[in-house]
Design a protein around this motif. Structure first.
Motif, PDB file in Angstrom:
ATOM      1  N   ARG A  67       0.824  -1.208   0.000  1.00  0.00           N
ATOM      2  CA  ARG A  67       0.000   0.000   0.000  1.00  0.00           C
ATOM      3  C   ARG A  67       0.865   1.268   0.000  1.00  0.00           C
ATOM      4  NH1 ARG A  67      -5.140   0.195   0.605  1.00  0.00           N
ATOM      5  NH2 ARG A  67      -5.095   2.153   1.749  1.00  0.00           N
ATOM      6  N   ARG A  68       1.935   1.262   0.760  1.00  0.00           N
ATOM      7  CA  ARG A  68       2.810   2.432   0.815  1.00  0.00           C
ATOM      8  C   ARG A  68       3.364   2.731  -0.577  1.00  0.00           C
ATOM      9  NH1 ARG A  68       7.011   0.845   4.089  1.00  0.00           N
ATOM     10  NH2 ARG A  68       5.660   1.132   5.876  1.00  0.00           N
ATOM     11  N   TYR A  69       3.868   1.700  -1.251  1.00  0.00           N
ATOM     12  CA  TYR A  69       4.440   1.876  -2.582  1.00  0.00           C
ATOM     13  C   TYR A  69       3.351   2.247  -3.593  1.00  0.00           C
ATOM     14  CZ  TYR A  69       7.236   0.856  -6.729  1.00  0.00           C
ATOM     15  OH  TYR A  69       7.881   0.941  -7.934  1.00  0.00           O
ATOM     16  N   TRP A  70       2.185   1.613  -3.498  1.00  0.00           N
ATOM     17  CA  TRP A  70       1.064   1.893  -4.405  1.00  0.00           C
ATOM     18  C   TRP A  70       0.599   3.349  -4.244  1.00  0.00           C
ATOM     19  CZ3 TRP A  70      -4.274   2.449  -2.849  1.00  0.00           C
ATOM     20  CH2 TRP A  70      -5.176   2.535  -3.917  1.00  0.00           C
TER      21      TRP A  70
ATOM     22  N   GLN B 178       2.279   5.845  -3.052  1.00  0.00           N
ATOM     23  CA  GLN B 178       3.337   6.731  -3.544  1.00  0.00           C
ATOM     24  C   GLN B 178       3.296   6.799  -5.068  1.00  0.00           C
ATOM     25  OE1 GLN B 178       5.502   8.663  -1.566  1.00  0.00           O
ATOM     26  NE2 GLN B 178       5.723   9.642  -3.552  1.00  0.00           N
ATOM     27  N   GLN B 179       3.062   5.670  -5.699  1.00  0.00           N
ATOM     28  CA  GLN B 179       2.983   5.633  -7.161  1.00  0.00           C
ATOM     29  C   GLN B 179       1.812   6.483  -7.662  1.00  0.00           C
ATOM     30  OE1 GLN B 179       5.279   4.015  -8.868  1.00  0.00           O
ATOM     31  NE2 GLN B 179       4.453   3.532 -10.859  1.00  0.00           N
ATOM     32  N   ILE B 180       0.654   6.325  -7.042  1.00  0.00           N
ATOM     33  CA  ILE B 180      -0.520   7.121  -7.424  1.00  0.00           C
ATOM     34  C   ILE B 180      -0.245   8.602  -7.159  1.00  0.00           C
ATOM     35  CG2 ILE B 180      -2.946   7.599  -6.907  1.00  0.00           C
ATOM     36  CD1 ILE B 180      -2.589   4.984  -8.433  1.00  0.00           C
ATOM     37  N   HIS B 181       0.351   8.897  -6.029  1.00  0.00           N
ATOM     38  CA  HIS B 181       0.680  10.286  -5.692  1.00  0.00           C
ATOM     39  C   HIS B 181       1.636  10.882  -6.722  1.00  0.00           C
ATOM     40  CE1 HIS B 181       2.988  13.495  -3.713  1.00  0.00           C
ATOM     41  NE2 HIS B 181       1.809  13.829  -3.248  1.00  0.00           N
ATOM     42  N   ASP B 182       2.709  10.168  -7.027  1.00  0.00           N
ATOM     43  CA  ASP B 182       3.681  10.662  -8.013  1.00  0.00           C
ATOM     44  C   ASP B 182       3.019  10.854  -9.370  1.00  0.00           C
ATOM     45  OD1 ASP B 182       5.595  10.583  -6.049  1.00  0.00           O
ATOM     46  OD2 ASP B 182       6.712   8.899  -6.918  1.00  0.00           O
ATOM     47  N   PHE B 183       2.141   9.943  -9.725  1.00  0.00           N
ATOM     48  CA  PHE B 183       1.458  10.050 -11.003  1.00  0.00           C
ATOM     49  C   PHE B 183       0.497  11.225 -11.033  1.00  0.00           C
ATOM     50  CE2 PHE B 183      -1.894   9.101 -14.035  1.00  0.00           C
ATOM     51  CZ  PHE B 183      -1.122   9.079 -15.186  1.00  0.00           C
ATOM     52  N   SER B 184      -0.084  11.541  -9.909  1.00  0.00           N
ATOM     53  CA  SER B 184      -1.064  12.625  -9.864  1.00  0.00           C
ATOM     54  C   SER B 184      -0.417  14.006  -9.913  1.00  0.00           C
ATOM     55  CB  SER B 184      -1.939  12.503  -8.622  1.00  0.00           C
ATOM     56  OG  SER B 184      -1.195  12.784  -7.465  1.00  0.00           O
ATOM     57  N   ASP B 185       0.889  14.063  -9.785  1.00  0.00           N
ATOM     58  CA  ASP B 185       1.603  15.340  -9.770  1.00  0.00           C
ATOM     59  C   ASP B 185       2.302  15.569 -11.114  1.00  0.00           C
ATOM     60  OD1 ASP B 185       3.248  17.533  -9.311  1.00  0.00           O
ATOM     61  OD2 ASP B 185       3.797  16.879  -7.284  1.00  0.00           O
ATOM     62  N   ALA B 186       1.585  16.212 -12.030  1.00  0.00           N
ATOM     63  CA  ALA B 186       2.137  16.457 -13.369  1.00  0.00           C
ATOM     64  C   ALA B 186       3.389  17.332 -13.306  1.00  0.00           C
ATOM     65  CB  ALA B 186       1.089  17.099 -14.266  1.00  0.00           C
ATOM     66  N   ASN B 187       3.427  18.274 -12.373  1.00  0.00           N
ATOM     67  CA  ASN B 187       4.613  19.126 -12.257  1.00  0.00           C
ATOM     68  C   ASN B 187       5.836  18.316 -11.842  1.00  0.00           C
ATOM     69  OD1 ASN B 187       3.301  21.520 -12.983  1.00  0.00           O
ATOM     70  ND2 ASN B 187       2.587  21.826 -10.892  1.00  0.00           N
ATOM     71  N   LEU B 188       5.645  17.390 -10.922  1.00  0.00           N
ATOM     72  CA  LEU B 188       6.742  16.508 -10.509  1.00  0.00           C
ATOM     73  C   LEU B 188       7.228  15.688 -11.700  1.00  0.00           C
ATOM     74  CD1 LEU B 188       8.486  15.067  -8.292  1.00  0.00           C
ATOM     75  CD2 LEU B 188       6.563  13.482  -8.062  1.00  0.00           C
ATOM     76  N   GLN B 189       6.280  15.112 -12.425  1.00  0.00           N
ATOM     77  CA  GLN B 189       6.677  14.314 -13.589  1.00  0.00           C
ATOM     78  C   GLN B 189       7.401  15.168 -14.617  1.00  0.00           C
ATOM     79  OE1 GLN B 189       3.335  12.292 -15.208  1.00  0.00           O
ATOM     80  NE2 GLN B 189       3.264  10.823 -13.543  1.00  0.00           N
ATOM     81  N   ARG B 190       6.862  16.311 -14.936  1.00  0.00           N
ATOM     82  CA  ARG B 190       7.494  17.178 -15.933  1.00  0.00           C
ATOM     83  C   ARG B 190       8.920  17.534 -15.480  1.00  0.00           C
ATOM     84  NH1 ARG B 190       4.770  19.206 -19.712  1.00  0.00           N
ATOM     85  NH2 ARG B 190       2.823  19.219 -18.552  1.00  0.00           N
TER      86      ARG B 190
ATOM     87  N   SER C 205       3.114  -4.135 -13.618  1.00  0.00           N
ATOM     88  CA  SER C 205       3.794  -5.371 -13.212  1.00  0.00           C
ATOM     89  C   SER C 205       4.110  -5.400 -11.722  1.00  0.00           C
ATOM     90  CB  SER C 205       5.087  -5.539 -14.010  1.00  0.00           C
ATOM     91  OG  SER C 205       4.801  -5.653 -15.373  1.00  0.00           O
ATOM     92  N   GLY C 206       4.591  -4.281 -11.210  1.00  0.00           N
ATOM     93  CA  GLY C 206       4.978  -4.228  -9.802  1.00  0.00           C
ATOM     94  C   GLY C 206       3.832  -4.462  -8.842  1.00  0.00           C
ATOM     95  N   PHE C 207       2.636  -4.092  -9.258  1.00  0.00           N
ATOM     96  CA  PHE C 207       1.457  -4.267  -8.402  1.00  0.00           C
ATOM     97  C   PHE C 207       0.562  -5.403  -8.871  1.00  0.00           C
ATOM     98  CE2 PHE C 207       2.572   0.261  -7.901  1.00  0.00           C
ATOM     99  CZ  PHE C 207       2.896   0.218  -6.563  1.00  0.00           C
ATOM    100  N   CYS C 208       1.048  -6.169  -9.863  1.00  0.00           N
ATOM    101  CA  CYS C 208       0.290  -7.308 -10.415  1.00  0.00           C
ATOM    102  C   CYS C 208      -1.097  -6.867 -10.897  1.00  0.00           C
ATOM    103  CB  CYS C 208       0.182  -8.435  -9.400  1.00  0.00           C
ATOM    104  SG  CYS C 208       1.771  -9.060  -8.864  1.00  0.00           S
ATOM    105  N   LEU C 209      -1.138  -5.743 -11.619  1.00  0.00           N
ATOM    106  CA  LEU C 209      -2.398  -5.207 -12.105  1.00  0.00           C
ATOM    107  C   LEU C 209      -2.573  -5.432 -13.603  1.00  0.00           C
ATOM    108  CD1 LEU C 209      -2.338  -1.810 -10.173  1.00  0.00           C
ATOM    109  CD2 LEU C 209      -3.630  -3.872  -9.580  1.00  0.00           C
ATOM    110  N   SER C 210      -1.644  -6.165 -14.221  1.00  0.00           N
ATOM    111  CA  SER C 210      -1.708  -6.387 -15.663  1.00  0.00           C
ATOM    112  C   SER C 210      -2.916  -7.212 -16.068  1.00  0.00           C
ATOM    113  CB  SER C 210      -0.440  -7.081 -16.157  1.00  0.00           C
ATOM    114  OG  SER C 210       0.667  -6.244 -15.974  1.00  0.00           O
ATOM    115  N   GLU C 211      -3.220  -8.203 -15.296  1.00  0.00           N
ATOM    116  CA  GLU C 211      -4.337  -9.095 -15.635  1.00  0.00           C
ATOM    117  C   GLU C 211      -5.385  -9.008 -14.539  1.00  0.00           C
ATOM    118  OE1 GLU C 211      -3.009 -13.036 -16.582  1.00  0.00           O
ATOM    119  OE2 GLU C 211      -1.231 -12.239 -17.569  1.00  0.00           O
TER     120      GLU C 211
END
Length: 129
Positions: free
Chosen positions: A15-18, A20-32, A56-62
């Motif tokens: 959950r911590r990693y997930w 963080q991933q969602i948070h990082d993804f939600s920040d377009a300025n951080l990504q840019r 892959s890291g969260f086994c969400l592919s399938e």
């Protein structure tokens, strides 16, 4: 007892990693700032790494979040909140199939739909961050 403790620790770490991933993804300025920084050499800060880590890291592919809900990693409410984002990411492909061209990903009109959804997803998840 040790098995239950291991499962609890796995859930906390997942959950911590997930989140963080969602948070990082939600920040377009951080990504840019990070994805488009020519001096940034850490592969974590790239479109391809984000996509691979997320699916892959969260086994969400399938099956998406069904297994994560069954395994008590996310709640049904959380799965519903990120379902639209998940579908957009599943359908998104880098321009010209070049997953290493972060600039093209940011300029891609298809990415705009994902970008437009970022804020809403992050706000919906904000109570659990």
């Amino acid at each position: 007892m040790a098995v239950a403790e291991d499962a609890s620790n796995l859930r906390v770490a997942w959950r911590r990693y997930w989140l963080q991933q969602i948070h990082d993804f939600s920040d377009a300025n951080l990504q840019r700032r990070e994805w488009l920084n020519p001096k940034q050499t850490n592969p974590h800060w790239s479109y391809i790494e984000f996509m691979c880590s997320y699916f892959s890291g969260f086994c969400l592919s399938e099956g998406g979040y069904a297994k994560a809900v069954t395994d008590n990693l996310v709640t049904e409410e959380e799965a519903v909140i990120v379902a639209r984002l998940h579908k957009l990411l599943e359908k998104h492909d880098a321009p010209n199939g070049n997953h290493y061209d972060n600039n093209a990903v940011f300029d891609d009109p298809a990415s705009e739909r994902v970008n437009d959804f970022r804020t809403g997803s992050a706000l919906s998840l904000s109570p659990i961050f």
